[in-house]
Design a protein around this motif. Structure first.
Motif, short mmCIF file in Angstrom:
data_model
loop_
_atom_site.label_atom_id
_atom_site.label_comp_id
_atom_site.label_asym_id
_atom_site.label_seq_id
_atom_site.Cartn_x
_atom_site.Cartn_y
_atom_site.Cartn_z
N TYR A 62 0.84 -1.20 0.00
CA TYR A 62 0.00 0.00 0.00
C TYR A 62 0.87 1.24 0.00
O TYR A 62 1.85 1.33 0.73
N THR A 64 -0.59 4.53 0.22
CA THR A 64 -1.22 5.69 0.85
C THR A 64 -1.69 5.34 2.26
O THR A 64 -1.98 4.19 2.57
N LYS A 66 -4.51 6.06 3.59
CA LYS A 66 -5.87 5.55 3.57
C LYS A 66 -5.91 4.06 3.28
O LYS A 66 -6.63 3.30 3.93
N LYS A 67 -5.12 3.60 2.33
CA LYS A 67 -5.09 2.17 1.99
C LYS A 67 -4.52 1.35 3.16
O LYS A 67 -5.03 0.27 3.45
N ASN A 70 -7.22 1.30 5.88
CA ASN A 70 -8.33 0.42 5.50
C ASN A 70 -7.96 -1.05 5.68
O ASN A 70 -8.77 -1.85 6.14
N HIS A 71 -6.74 -1.40 5.34
CA HIS A 71 -6.30 -2.78 5.52
C HIS A 71 -6.27 -3.14 7.01
O HIS A 71 -6.77 -4.20 7.41
#
Length: 139
Positions: A62, A64, A66-67, A70-71
């Motif tokens: 990832y 970013t 955000k990614k 989210n993970h």
């Protein structure tokens, strides 16, 4: 972690409100990109310094904040029945033995808190469930 990021004025990177600038909007575009990439990298570094190596390896794909977030959210907060079962088993099997009452309480509270993190959003918002869950706790 949320409080830490809010304190650093970086929570917008998690929510996506501080997205990477894509289109040059003014003469400061290069500076905006540099600032965004610096902050994004800081967050990912903070996370990597706070987790185990095996989880860090999962996050390497990832790019970013955000990614990454989210993970981690999927990994730790969403309903996971195997994890729930293990936590419930650990709660019921826990014994004080030679621990002080403070140490026993701390371990028990930690297990209950971990179990609460596995609950779905719908359950967290359902008052009768919350009341029943709290009745089951040893407090």
């Amino acid at each position: 972690m949320e409080n830490f990021l809010r304190g650093k004025n970086m929570w917008g990177y998690v929510t996506g409100t501080k997205a990477k600038p894509l289109v040059p909007q003014n003469e400061n575009f290069d500076l905006l990109i540099d600032a965004w990439e610096t902050d994004n990298s800081k967050f990912i570094t903070w996370i990597n310094n706070s987790i185990t190596r095996s989880i860090g390896m999962q996050l390497a794909k990832y790019d970013t904040t955000k990614k990454v977030w989210n993970h981690l959210e999927r990994l730790y907060t969403y309903c996971n029945f195997a994890k729930q079962y293990q936590l419930e088993y650990d709660i019921h099997a826990l014994q004080q033995n030679d621990q002080s009452i403070q140490d026993f309480y701390a371990v028990m509270s930690d297990l209950w808190d971990q179990l609460a993190l596995t609950e779905s959003k719908e359950l967290k918002d359902f008052e009768p469930y919350i009341v029943r869950r709290e009745e089951q706790r040893l407090v």
